[in-house]
Design a protein around this motif. Structure first.
Motif, PDB file in Angstrom:
ATOM      1  N   ASN A 194      -2.953   5.660   1.486  1.00  0.00           N
ATOM      2  CA  ASN A 194      -3.793   6.404   0.677  1.00  0.00           C
ATOM      3  C   ASN A 194      -3.678   7.446   1.116  1.00  0.00           C
ATOM      4  OD1 ASN A 194      -5.022   5.876  -2.149  1.00  0.00           O
ATOM      5  ND2 ASN A 194      -6.829   6.738  -0.703  1.00  0.00           N
ATOM      6  N   ALA A 218      -2.941  -0.028   5.024  1.00  0.00           N
ATOM      7  CA  ALA A 218      -4.022   1.178   3.502  1.00  0.00           C
ATOM      8  C   ALA A 218      -4.471   1.992   3.510  1.00  0.00           C
ATOM      9  CB  ALA A 218      -4.504  -0.692   2.103  1.00  0.00           C
ATOM     10  N   GLN A 256      -5.400  -4.073   8.983  1.00  0.00           N
ATOM     11  CA  GLN A 256      -4.621  -3.957   7.904  1.00  0.00           C
ATOM     12  C   GLN A 256      -5.494  -2.941   6.702  1.00  0.00           C
ATOM     13  OE1 GLN A 256      -1.662  -4.934   6.641  1.00  0.00           O
ATOM     14  NE2 GLN A 256      -1.207  -5.851   8.851  1.00  0.00           N
ATOM     15  N   ALA A 292      -6.389   0.564  -2.607  1.00  0.00           N
ATOM     16  CA  ALA A 292      -6.132   0.766  -1.466  1.00  0.00           C
ATOM     17  C   ALA A 292      -6.879  -0.325  -0.618  1.00  0.00           C
ATOM     18  CB  ALA A 292      -6.180   2.356  -0.548  1.00  0.00           C
ATOM     19  N   CYS A 293      -8.308  -0.211  -1.026  1.00  0.00           N
ATOM     20  CA  CYS A 293      -9.459  -0.730   0.305  1.00  0.00           C
ATOM     21  C   CYS A 293      -9.176  -2.695  -0.143  1.00  0.00           C
ATOM     22  CB  CYS A 293     -10.595  -0.552  -0.096  1.00  0.00           C
ATOM     23  SG  CYS A 293     -11.295   0.391   0.579  1.00  0.00           S
ATOM     24  N   SER A 297       0.555   4.308  -2.581  1.00  0.00           N
ATOM     25  CA  SER A 297      -0.264   5.625  -2.149  1.00  0.00           C
ATOM     26  C   SER A 297       1.374   6.827  -3.128  1.00  0.00           C
ATOM     27  CB  SER A 297       0.058   5.961  -0.703  1.00  0.00           C
ATOM     28  OG  SER A 297       1.723   5.806  -0.150  1.00  0.00           O
ATOM     29  N   PRO A 353       1.203  -1.306   0.486  1.00  0.00           N
ATOM     30  CA  PRO A 353      -0.012  -0.440  -0.034  1.00  0.00           C
ATOM     31  C   PRO A 353       0.834   1.674  -0.028  1.00  0.00           C
ATOM     32  CG  PRO A 353      -0.321  -1.071   1.991  1.00  0.00           C
ATOM     33  CD  PRO A 353       0.202  -2.270   0.837  1.00  0.00           C
ATOM     34  N   ASN A 376      -4.107  -7.523   2.374  1.00  0.00           N
ATOM     35  CA  ASN A 376      -3.588  -8.352   3.450  1.00  0.00           C
ATOM     36  C   ASN A 376      -3.971  -9.113   4.881  1.00  0.00           C
ATOM     37  OD1 ASN A 376      -1.139  -7.845   2.240  1.00  0.00           O
ATOM     38  ND2 ASN A 376      -1.637  -5.653   2.961  1.00  0.00           N
ATOM     39  N   VAL A 392      -6.533  -3.623  -1.606  1.00  0.00           N
ATOM     40  CA  VAL A 392      -5.319  -4.426  -1.007  1.00  0.00           C
ATOM     41  C   VAL A 392      -5.028  -4.431   0.598  1.00  0.00           C
ATOM     42  CG1 VAL A 392      -2.672  -3.198  -0.577  1.00  0.00           C
ATOM     43  CG2 VAL A 392      -3.893  -3.559  -2.610  1.00  0.00           C
ATOM     44  N   GLY A 393      -6.101  -3.839   1.051  1.00  0.00           N
ATOM     45  CA  GLY A 393      -6.305  -3.893   2.190  1.00  0.00           C
ATOM     46  C   GLY A 393      -6.877  -5.099   2.939  1.00  0.00           C
TER      47      GLY A 393
END
Length: 658
Positions: A576, A572, A568, A525-526, A495, A491, A532, A528-529
């Motif tokens: 971001n 992320a 996580q 970002a959501c 960013s 993340p 994770n 990727v979070g």
């Protein structure tokens, strides 16, 4: 915690270097201290020694052909190039920062950066049907081709006015009766072509015709973020390799590495990284002024300064065993940590030289140079760790020996890149002048040092606190810190890419396009979070086995990993939001939010729950989890309520003043 292997001045993983990662002209400023330093340096050179800045005249070619990194003097204020920022962050790897850094560098652009900005402008014109397409449209498309174009095409939907008014009527990309490009007339010079393109871009922005699509923003974000993710992961692998090899030796050794890394971070690496941030301004402004020989001079001066500081740092590391015995309850952990630091000291001069060398390359726009160095150093570091610890049977001391050799190799590899590939144009040889005029450099470096130290301390306190629970908890903390820092390598670079994109669009006064880009970055970002979250939660019983065979450490890590997995998504989103704030020029707000949430909220909760309530390691990680949630919520609220048009006006004003 693991040792930060940052390639830049920027943050990376959990206690890493400062991330100076915004490129936007929305908060441009030139440093008076840097200008003072350059003026003093020029005063010490004779007229014959001074390298005159390259002219931007017609005889020397277009500004795109000039190596002088200056903003186009006649560029329209809405030009994408005038908003482009040099990414001084280059925090490739390392540990996650607790505080979002802020600050501004010079307004100067390298030749490559200006070309990228112009290419972006032309591409946006084509996507908005304001210029002829790069490639002619095929007369017929099959069904799959039509579906692909409908879903993934970056072009904005055509309106009725577009169909009635073809792009050639809006902007003459080819010679016409009204142009000066008749076959019997003078050929269009490069400067004239650039000026025509500037007028086309200015007219399109002024008429509100430049828009973007989610497809284009997603493509741009992934294109810009992918190489950064690869580089960050490569950089952090230098740390992970040591944790892997030492962790399987035993619990005591794993905890000692974490303790040694904490001490090295606070007393050494933070100092090197923080002070070297001054070159982000000094080298950039020297390069931007066209005085390339001063870039090399500033680099030499910083290297000598950092080497001088290595003497007191080295004395502290040599005495670290005795000092740590007074702080931590486990004497054997202190002994091993002191041994690790004594060996690590051998690589300190190389690490400090590399920190300065990175800025030397970045000032010239040669950002990929560090990536190429890592492609060699990272696999070699992993091999040396395996070779020394297990094959040569050196045990614990093999890991710091591998790290020291790698630290020494990094500047050597960078030197070879400069010598045989690119970057020599700013090197004018060794000079005694590098031992003078240190005052401006030190004054400019101190704020960066304080910020980096604040970042390191936030999470190193948790490492130190875990040593008061038990050696097993210290070892588990080392694994948890390494894992969460590794997941952050996805993340955080995304960013950075989002910050760059939004900054460029804001600087070009395209607030609508910037909002579209921010929404895409938020969705990414959501994703990727959540990835994770799933990774750490479902693999919580397997991840600790990669680092250690101790059943108690494995149990502790497996127990705490769900807490790490839970934040996580917040992690992320916070990364971001920090990037978007930097792109908008509101990085000051992000810095204060992070400072408050980590030091006023997270630290008291962590220590209170860990020791007051007896939650131990779970308590230590509860504080950061709550802090990240608060950071994401506060900064997300600020972004949704922020006046983006005002950010555009601020960018235009600072562009003019800059």
């Amino acid at each position: 915690m693991s040792m930060p292997r940052s390639i830049g001045s920027g943050p990376a993983p959990r206690h890493g270097s400062i991330a100076r990662s915004s490129f936007s002209a929305s908060y441009l400023s030139q440093s008076p201290i840097a200008q003072e330093s350059i003026a003093r340096d020029l005063a010490e050179y004779s007229d014959d020694e001074i390298e005159q800045p390259e002219s931007d005249s017609e005889e020397s070619g277009s500004e795109d052909e000039s190596d002088a990194s200056t903003v186009r003097p006649n560029a329209p204020q809405h030009s994408m190039a005038s908003s482009y920022r040099r990414p001084s962050f280059v925090a490739f790897g390392g540990t996650r920062p607790a505080i979002t850094p802020h600050g501004a560098e010079g307004t100067f652009l390298t030749k490559k950066e200006k070309k990228q900005a112009r290419d972006e402008e032309r591409s946006l014109l084509r996507d908005n049907h304001l210029a002829p397409p790069k490639h002619p449209e095929p007369s017929r498309r099959n069904t799959l081709s039509r579906i692909y174009k409908k879903v993934f095409s970056t072009k904005t939907p055509k309106t009725e006015s577009d169909l009635e008014d073809p792009p050639e009527a809006l902007f003459s990309a080819e010679p016409s009766e009204s142009s000066t490009l008749l076959s019997n007339g003078p050929p269009e010079s490069k400067r004239s072509r650039r000026e025509r393109e500037d007028r086309e871009w200015e007219a399109a922005v002024a008429s509100g015709k430049i828009k973007t699509t989610w497809q284009r923003e997603a493509k741009t974000l992934m294109t810009n973020a992918s190489p950064l993710v690869i580089t960050f992961v490569l950089q952090y692998s230098l740390t992970v390799a040591s944790i892997f090899t030492v962790g399987h030796l035993g619990t005591l050794e794993l905890g000692a590495v974490s303790l040694a890394s904490m001490t090295a971070n606070i007393s050494g690496y933070a100092i090197y990284q923080g002070l070297a941030t001054s070159l982000d301004t000094l080298c950039a402004q020297a390069y931007g002024s066209g005085r390339k020989h001063l870039v090399g001079l500033q680099f030499q001066r910083m290297v000598y300064f950092l080497w001088a500081l290595t003497i007191p740092i080295g004395i502290f590391w040599l005495l670290a065993e005795k000092i740590l015995e007074l702080i931590v309850p486990e004497r054997e952990s202190a002994r091993l940590a002191g041994l690790y630091l004594r060996i690590l000291l051998l690589g300190a001069p190389g690490y400090s030289a590399f920190e300065a060398g990175k800025r030397f390359m970045q000032a010239q726009g040669l950002f990929s140079s560090c990536t190429y160095v890592l492609l060699i150093a990272a696999p070699l570091n992993a091999f040396m760790n395996w070779l020394f610890v297990w094959q040569f049977k050196w045990g614990f001391v093999g890991a710091p020996i591998a790290v020291a050799i790698t630290d020494t190799l990094l500047p050597i590899l960078l030197f070879l890149y400069v010598r045989f590939v690119d970057g020599r144009q700013c090197w004018n040889g060794f000079t005694k002048k590098a031992f003078r005029n240190w005052g401006p450099m030190i004054r400019l470096a101190l704020p960066g040092l304080l910020m980096v130290e604040a970042e390191f301390l936030a999470f190193e306190i948790l490492t130190l606190a875990s040593s008061y629970i038990s050696t097993t908890h210290l070892a588990a903390q080392s694994v948890l810190g390494t894992v969460t820092a590794l997941t952050f390598q996805i993340p955080f670079p995304i960013s950075i890419a989002a910050s760059t994109r939004v900054a460029n669009l804001i600087g070009a006064t395209l607030s609508g396009a910037a909002k579209t880009s921010a929404k895409v970055a938020f969705i990414v970002a959501c994703g990727v979070g959540l990835f994770n979250v799933a990774l750490l939660f479902f693999l919580r019983s397997y991840i600790p086995r990669l680092f250690t065979t101790d059943p108690e450490v494995i149990r502790l890590v497996s127990t705490v990993l769900p807490i790490c997995a839970a934040f996580q998504l917040f992690d992320a989103l916070a990364a971001n939001c920090n990037g978007l704030l930097r792109g908008l020029g509101y990085q000051e707000f992000g810095g204060w939010v992070n400072l408050f949430c980590y030091y006023v909220v997270a630290m008291p909760i962590s220590l209170g729950t860990a020791f007051g309530l007896g939650w131990q390691l779970e308590g230590l990680w509860t504080g950061p989890a709550i802090a990240l949630g608060l950071v994401a919520a506060a900064e997300g609220w600020f972004l949704t309520t922020a006046n983006w048009e005002k950010a555009v006006e601020d960018a235009r004003e600072r562009n003019s003043n800059g």
